[in-house]
Write a protein that holds these residues in place. Sequence first.
Motif, PDB file in Angstrom:
ATOM      1  N   UNK A   1     -20.452  20.030  40.498  1.00  0.00           N
ATOM      2  CA  UNK A   1     -20.104  21.294  41.155  1.00  0.00           C
ATOM      3  C   UNK A   1     -18.722  21.733  40.689  1.00  0.00           C
ATOM      4  N   UNK A   2     -18.402  22.991  40.984  1.00  0.00           N
ATOM      5  CA  UNK A   2     -17.015  23.416  40.829  1.00  0.00           C
ATOM      6  C   UNK A   2     -16.178  22.620  41.835  1.00  0.00           C
ATOM      7  N   UNK A   3     -15.048  22.078  41.420  1.00  0.00           N
ATOM      8  CA  UNK A   3     -14.225  21.291  42.355  1.00  0.00           C
ATOM      9  C   UNK A   3     -13.796  22.132  43.559  1.00  0.00           C
ATOM     10  N   UNK A   4     -13.716  21.482  44.709  1.00  0.00           N
ATOM     11  CA  UNK A   4     -13.250  22.117  45.935  1.00  0.00           C
ATOM     12  C   UNK A   4     -11.859  21.568  46.254  1.00  0.00           C
ATOM     13  N   UNK A   5     -11.004  22.421  46.758  1.00  0.00           N
ATOM     14  CA  UNK A   5      -9.672  21.987  47.185  1.00  0.00           C
ATOM     15  C   UNK A   5      -9.533  22.309  48.656  1.00  0.00           C
ATOM     16  N   UNK A   6      -9.093  21.329  49.431  1.00  0.00           N
ATOM     17  CA  UNK A   6      -8.857  21.576  50.850  1.00  0.00           C
ATOM     18  C   UNK A   6      -7.461  21.083  51.216  1.00  0.00           C
ATOM     19  N   UNK A   7      -6.855  21.793  52.148  1.00  0.00           N
ATOM     20  CA  UNK A   7      -5.567  21.390  52.698  1.00  0.00           C
ATOM     21  C   UNK A   7      -5.828  20.845  54.091  1.00  0.00           C
ATOM     22  N   UNK A   8      -5.421  19.627  54.334  1.00  0.00           N
ATOM     23  CA  UNK A   8      -5.673  18.959  55.604  1.00  0.00           C
ATOM     24  C   UNK A   8      -4.537  19.287  56.571  1.00  0.00           C
ATOM     25  N   UNK A   9      -4.911  19.805  57.731  1.00  0.00           N
ATOM     26  CA  UNK A   9      -3.906  20.113  58.753  1.00  0.00           C
ATOM     27  C   UNK A   9      -4.089  19.182  59.949  1.00  0.00           C
ATOM     28  N   UNK A  10      -3.011  19.007  60.688  1.00  0.00           N
ATOM     29  CA  UNK A  10      -3.083  18.202  61.918  1.00  0.00           C
ATOM     30  C   UNK A  10      -4.123  18.807  62.869  1.00  0.00           C
ATOM     31  N   UNK A  11      -4.131  20.124  62.956  1.00  0.00           N
ATOM     32  CA  UNK A  11      -5.077  20.805  63.840  1.00  0.00           C
ATOM     33  C   UNK A  11      -6.530  20.493  63.436  1.00  0.00           C
ATOM     34  N   UNK A  12      -6.832  20.511  62.138  1.00  0.00           N
ATOM     35  CA  UNK A  12      -8.194  20.176  61.676  1.00  0.00           C
ATOM     36  C   UNK A  12      -8.579  18.757  62.091  1.00  0.00           C
ATOM     37  N   UNK A  13      -7.636  17.841  61.948  1.00  0.00           N
ATOM     38  CA  UNK A  13      -7.910  16.444  62.313  1.00  0.00           C
ATOM     39  C   UNK A  13      -8.176  16.338  63.816  1.00  0.00           C
ATOM     40  N   UNK A  14      -7.336  16.991  64.616  1.00  0.00           N
ATOM     41  CA  UNK A  14      -7.522  16.938  66.075  1.00  0.00           C
ATOM     42  C   UNK A  14      -8.865  17.560  66.465  1.00  0.00           C
TER      43      UNK A  14
END
Length: 151
Positions: A17-30
């Motif tokens: 696939x085309x590579x995906x980039x994600x930015x991990x936030x504290x809010x996403x983890x919670x």
Amino acid sequence: MDTLLTDDIRAWIGRSDAPQTIEVTRRDIIKYALASEQSLPRYLNGDEAPPMFLFGADRPLTALAELGPDGLRQDNLLPPLPLKRVMAGGVKQRYQRAIVPGDVLHITRTVSDIFEKQGGSGPLIFVVYDIEVRDAAGALVMQETQTRIIR
């Protein structure tokens, strides 16, 4: 023995696939920790992502109108197969380090194998994906192997 797998289908092995980039936030983890009923403070405080946090992160975000009748997005990394019913066949994850807020992760999914077996009700095709997650410095964070079974 006759096979359902043609050379065209086998040629999908090695495609990505085309590579995906994600930015991990504290809010996403919670949010994930609450939704998955985690109990450890390090997850609930968003200090570290719980296991399975990245499950499905290799796929782009999709609008509801673009989902199929089964509620799933069209998978551009699934070859056209003579069998059509897709089932989950298993996931194995291997973490090299914890995922933490501020991580910028690059995710690549590759078809690593396609093979056929005979099941109790007929032939089955197995499509195996290797998913690799690296951080912004290129260090390996997590490897995942996903298998789909098509009958």
